[in-house]
Design a protein around this motif. Structure first.
Motif, PDB file in Angstrom:
ATOM      1  N   SER A  15       0.841  -1.202   0.000  1.00  0.00           N
ATOM      2  CA  SER A  15       0.000   0.000   0.000  1.00  0.00           C
ATOM      3  C   SER A  15       0.875   1.250   0.000  1.00  0.00           C
ATOM      4  CB  SER A  15      -0.961  -0.041   1.178  1.00  0.00           C
ATOM      5  OG  SER A  15      -0.223  -0.072   2.365  1.00  0.00           O
ATOM      6  N   THR A  16       0.281   2.407   0.267  1.00  0.00           N
ATOM      7  CA  THR A  16       1.021   3.662   0.119  1.00  0.00           C
ATOM      8  C   THR A  16       2.184   3.755   1.104  1.00  0.00           C
ATOM      9  OG1 THR A  16      -1.135   4.614  -0.351  1.00  0.00           O
ATOM     10  CG2 THR A  16       0.702   6.145  -0.123  1.00  0.00           C
ATOM     11  N   GLN A  98      -3.810   1.306  -5.791  1.00  0.00           N
ATOM     12  CA  GLN A  98      -4.319   1.275  -7.164  1.00  0.00           C
ATOM     13  C   GLN A  98      -3.710   2.376  -8.030  1.00  0.00           C
ATOM     14  OE1 GLN A  98      -8.725   0.807  -5.601  1.00  0.00           O
ATOM     15  NE2 GLN A  98      -8.570   0.053  -7.681  1.00  0.00           N
ATOM     16  N   HIS A  99      -3.801   2.188  -9.324  1.00  0.00           N
ATOM     17  CA  HIS A  99      -3.519   3.202 -10.367  1.00  0.00           C
ATOM     18  C   HIS A  99      -2.039   3.485 -10.656  1.00  0.00           C
ATOM     19  CE1 HIS A  99      -7.708   3.835  -9.419  1.00  0.00           C
ATOM     20  NE2 HIS A  99      -7.411   4.389  -8.264  1.00  0.00           N
ATOM     21  N   TRP A 137      -1.038   7.008  -7.015  1.00  0.00           N
ATOM     22  CA  TRP A 137      -2.449   7.448  -7.020  1.00  0.00           C
ATOM     23  C   TRP A 137      -2.635   8.864  -6.494  1.00  0.00           C
ATOM     24  CZ3 TRP A 137      -5.027   8.610  -2.409  1.00  0.00           C
ATOM     25  CH2 TRP A 137      -4.314   8.316  -1.250  1.00  0.00           C
ATOM     26  N   ARG A 170      -5.340  10.512 -11.410  1.00  0.00           N
ATOM     27  CA  ARG A 170      -4.474   9.445 -10.904  1.00  0.00           C
ATOM     28  C   ARG A 170      -4.573   8.166 -11.719  1.00  0.00           C
ATOM     29  NH1 ARG A 170      -9.229   8.951  -8.366  1.00  0.00           N
ATOM     30  NH2 ARG A 170      -9.822   7.136  -7.114  1.00  0.00           N
ATOM     31  N   ASP A 280      -5.783  -2.522  -3.786  1.00  0.00           N
ATOM     32  CA  ASP A 280      -6.005  -2.723  -2.342  1.00  0.00           C
ATOM     33  C   ASP A 280      -7.475  -2.567  -1.943  1.00  0.00           C
ATOM     34  OD1 ASP A 280      -5.913   0.058  -2.670  1.00  0.00           O
ATOM     35  OD2 ASP A 280      -4.415   0.400  -1.126  1.00  0.00           O
ATOM     36  N   ASN A 281      -8.210  -1.669  -2.595  1.00  0.00           N
ATOM     37  CA  ASN A 281      -9.628  -1.536  -2.220  1.00  0.00           C
ATOM     38  C   ASN A 281     -10.433  -2.747  -2.677  1.00  0.00           C
ATOM     39  OD1 ASN A 281      -9.500   1.118  -0.891  1.00  0.00           O
ATOM     40  ND2 ASN A 281      -8.716   1.723  -2.883  1.00  0.00           N
ATOM     41  N   THR A 301      -4.529   5.263   4.175  1.00  0.00           N
ATOM     42  CA  THR A 301      -3.913   6.532   3.800  1.00  0.00           C
ATOM     43  C   THR A 301      -4.995   7.381   3.130  1.00  0.00           C
ATOM     44  OG1 THR A 301      -1.854   5.347   3.407  1.00  0.00           O
ATOM     45  CG2 THR A 301      -1.986   7.593   2.543  1.00  0.00           C
ATOM     46  N   SER A 302      -5.693   6.755   2.162  1.00  0.00           N
ATOM     47  CA  SER A 302      -6.864   7.408   1.564  1.00  0.00           C
ATOM     48  C   SER A 302      -8.107   6.904   2.298  1.00  0.00           C
ATOM     49  CB  SER A 302      -6.967   7.019   0.089  1.00  0.00           C
ATOM     50  OG  SER A 302      -6.984   5.616  -0.044  1.00  0.00           O
ATOM     51  N   VAL A 304     -11.723   5.456   1.416  1.00  0.00           N
ATOM     52  CA  VAL A 304     -12.393   4.913   0.233  1.00  0.00           C
ATOM     53  C   VAL A 304     -13.687   4.233   0.664  1.00  0.00           C
ATOM     54  CG1 VAL A 304     -12.152   3.385  -1.765  1.00  0.00           C
ATOM     55  CG2 VAL A 304     -10.159   4.562  -0.891  1.00  0.00           C
ATOM     56  N   MET A 333     -17.055   2.561  -6.324  1.00  0.00           N
ATOM     57  CA  MET A 333     -16.019   3.019  -5.393  1.00  0.00           C
ATOM     58  C   MET A 333     -15.866   4.540  -5.456  1.00  0.00           C
ATOM     59  SD  MET A 333     -12.095   1.673  -5.395  1.00  0.00           S
ATOM     60  CE  MET A 333     -11.301   2.894  -6.393  1.00  0.00           C
TER      61      MET A 333
HETATM   62  O1  LIG Z   1      -6.501   5.753  -5.390  1.00  0.00           O
HETATM   63  C1  LIG Z   1      -7.020   5.030  -4.575  1.00  0.00           C
HETATM   64  C2  LIG Z   1      -8.314   4.391  -4.851  1.00  0.00           C
HETATM   65  O2  LIG Z   1      -8.835   4.776  -6.096  1.00  0.00           O
HETATM   66  C3  LIG Z   1      -6.340   4.740  -3.260  1.00  0.00           C
HETATM   67  O3  LIG Z   1      -7.237   4.204  -2.345  1.00  0.00           O
HETATM   68  C4  LIG Z   1      -5.134   3.848  -3.422  1.00  0.00           C
HETATM   69  O4  LIG Z   1      -5.560   2.549  -3.787  1.00  0.00           O
HETATM   70  C5  LIG Z   1      -4.263   3.849  -2.170  1.00  0.00           C
HETATM   71  O5  LIG Z   1      -4.783   3.105  -1.136  1.00  0.00           O
HETATM   72  P1  LIG Z   1      -4.318   3.146   0.396  1.00  0.00           P
HETATM   73  O6  LIG Z   1      -2.827   3.015   0.437  1.00  0.00           O
HETATM   74  O7  LIG Z   1      -4.840   4.409   0.981  1.00  0.00           O
HETATM   75  O8  LIG Z   1      -4.987   1.932   1.012  1.00  0.00           O
END
Ligand SMILES: O=C(CO)[C@@H](O)[C@H](O)COP(=O)(O)O
Ligand SMILES: Nc1ncnc2c1ncn2[C@@H]1O[C@H](COP(=O)(O)OP(=O)(O)O)[C@@H](O)[C@H]1O
Length: 532
Positions: A15-16, A98-99, A137, A170, A280-281, A301-302, A304, A333
């Motif tokens: 993840s991030t 993602q992305h 992202w 993104r 991850d989502n 971090t985000s 969602v 989403m």
């Molecule tokens: O851009 C998005 C969803 O579209 C973000 O949710 C990324 O997927 C990052 O995820 P986390 O690290 O925050 O879980």
């Protein structure tokens, strides 16, 4: 050969801010866990919150690709020290932010299949990327390329009909288009382009892995109904893009045996299978065993929000993705960039960097916050497209600061969830007596924050025993993918405990927050009209 009862499954989440992994047994119970935090465990890459923000253009946000590779080396060493018996792992799958995109140098595929087991991955892959820093992202520097993709198919509505989303900065299509325009040589020399999820999969597979349908839906390039690349969109971006992207597969596809590198270096079973990795989502949806009727709220971090959908629909502020559990279904989403890191900023400023003090402040102010309202965007937000801090008093006058730290803390949490609710209603999700929220991600450990979530949505909030649903979703997907299309995902996971009720809304919640949602809509429209 390991017996069925003894076999284990490995799930990872890149993840991030960190790379995490869990080994689960055949009953899906966690038996080992490890994580690598990018900022603190890999300080040499100088990331903050796992990313680097360009000093001259803060809309450009990237992460060093080789940092992720080095994190995997460290994670595997941590799992070794923790006593993991790699030979019992029957299948591996992963999830990732993602992305984001990874650009493989010519010759990388050959190198991946011939790695030397006596050296770390990061030593061998150091010059394998044409773009050293992967766009992630959080980047919002591609508005021009979004417009080009929308124009190519007849506008934002049309792009959303085809790919599930209008052009989003993104999303990987606009990001690749920017690389092609600004660094044409690097584009040309990229043998393949991966998402972060398929990149992680490639390391384990020893060759470039296919992109899965679900994470592929976060690119503005794939037709979500046919699950194929959209030729006109690929053409707008650049030559040979289809070859660079490779094929698409179901999110639980069994894509091949593990690379010999891991067999020789860590004693994995050569029969261990690699299952496609996803975003991850979507992986959280898998890990939460989400089905219809539930609203998932991921506070990582985000922030969602997502729901299971049987049929795709067109939404302009939000995304429709293919479903990672059932390839015939979909998920809706909504992504918000300013989640945990913004909460951390206000916590550090108001609560001595301590969540307990933060919660005391939050709990010492009444629901509705005396009419004060705040919107806080550290980085360019996705929904709405705003940045900066905005504070309003009861009379809707913009103020530079609130009268107390308590008011600031509540304004942040209420403002975040009120905005999330407005957008969820806009995509047609009906909040009613039946609505149940399933929370996950780092901040779902915080009950005071969950109480505000429950009140703003006027719905009960539930938790699973484990908050790392993306990582666990990957581990469950490893088992599901190994058992193949004959197996039923909900049967496989039926051994897991159901969600636990954590908070219920107070009886005055709808009376307080419904008017605040309406007020938020007006303030947002005003801010978007008079962007500062
Ligand atoms: O851009 C998005 C969803 O579209 C973000 O949710 C990324 O997927 C990052 O995820 P986390 O690290 O925050 O879980
Ligand atoms: N008790 C807590 N209260 C609020 N937020 C928390 C708490 N514990 C952790 N967090 C937040 O969780 C975030 C990390 O969440 P996580 O889901 O692990 O993120 P990611 O998967 O994006 O790396 C941190 O940035 C931190 O602010």
């Amino acid at each position: 050969m390991v017996s069925e009862s003894e076999r284990t499954f490995l799930g990872l989440d890149l993840s991030t801010q960190q790379l995490k992994a869990a080994v689960v047994n055949n009953s899906l119970q966690i038996i080992h866990e490890a994580s690598v935090m990018f900022d603190s465990d890999l300080p040499e890459f100088r990331t903050h919150g796992g990313v680097q923000i360009d000093k001259t253009n803060p809309s450009v946000i990237t992460a060093p690709t080789i940092m992720w590779v080095k994190a995997l080396d460290m994670l595997l060493d941590k799992l070794t020290v923790a006593g993991v018996d790699f030979s019992k792992i029957a299948a591996i799958s992963g999830s990732a932010q993602q992305h984001g995109s990874v650009y493989w140098q010519k010759g990388s595929e050959k190198l991946l299949s011939n790695l030397n087991p006596s050296e770390f991955l990061h030593q061998q892959l150091a010059s394998s990327f044409t773009i050293a820093n992967s766009p992630v992202w959080m980047d919002s520097s591609t508005s021009k390329q979004c417009k080009e993709l929308e124009d190519a198919v007849g506008g934002p509505q049309k792009l959303a009909e085809i790919t599930g989303s209008r052009g989003y900065e993104r999303f990987t299509g606009p990001q690749i288009a920017k690389i092609k325009q600004t660094r044409p040589e690097a584009y040309k020399n990229s043998e393949r382009i991966s998402l972060v999820s398929s990149f992680l999969c490639s390391l384990f597979l020893g060759k470039i892995a296919p992109i899965d349908f679900t994470d592929g839906s976060g690119m503005n390039l794939m037709d979500i109904k046919t699950k194929k690349w959209h030729a006109d969109l690929l053409q707008v971006i650049g030559p040979d893009l289809e070859e660079k992207l490779g094929g698409l597969v179901a999110s639980n596809a069994n894509v091949g045996p593990i690379s010999p590198y891991f067999v020789e270096r860590y004693s994995f079973d050569p029969n261990c299978r690699i299952i496609a990795c996803t975003g991850d989502n979507p992986a959280s949806l898998v890990g939460m065993r989400l089905n219809e009727g539930w609203l998932a709220v991921s506070l990582g971090t985000s922030d969602v929000l997502f729901v299971w959908l049987e049929e795709p629909k067109i939404v302009l502020n939000g995304h429709i993705l293919c479903n990672p559990v059932d390839s015939n279904a979909y998920m809706a989403m909504l992504g918000f960039k300013n989640g945990s890191l913004t909460r951390e900023r206000i916590r550090n400023a108001c609560a001595e960097s301590n969540w307990d003090i933060f919660n005391q402040l939050l709990d010492s102010t009444p629901r509705g916050n005396f009419g004060n309202m705040g919107l806080y965007y550290d980085v360019q937000e996705i929904l709405p497209f705003l940045s900066g801090d905005y504070r309003f008093n009861k009379a809707n006058e913009r103020v530079t600061r609130f009268t107390s730290l308590e008011v600031e803390v509540r304004a942040l949490i209420e403002g975040q969830f009120i905005a999330r609710r407005a957008y969820v209603e806009d995509i047609g999700f009906k909040l009613d007596k039946e609505t149940k929220i399933l929370a996950t991600g780092g901040a779902s450990n915080n009950k005071a924050i969950l109480q505000v979530l429950s009140d703003v949505f006027n719905a009960p909030v539930y938790l699973l025993d484990e908050s790392k649903s993306a990582m666990l979703g990957a581990a469950y997907q490893a088992k599901h993918g190994l058992l193949g299309s004959q197996s039923n995902y909900f049967e496989i996971t039926s051994c897991l405990p159901p969600p636990r009720l954590i908070c219920q809304p107070y009886s005055d919640a709808s009376e307080i927050y419904e008017p605040m949602v309406a007020r938020y809509r007006k303030l947002e429209a005003m801010l978007l009209g008079n962007k500062v």
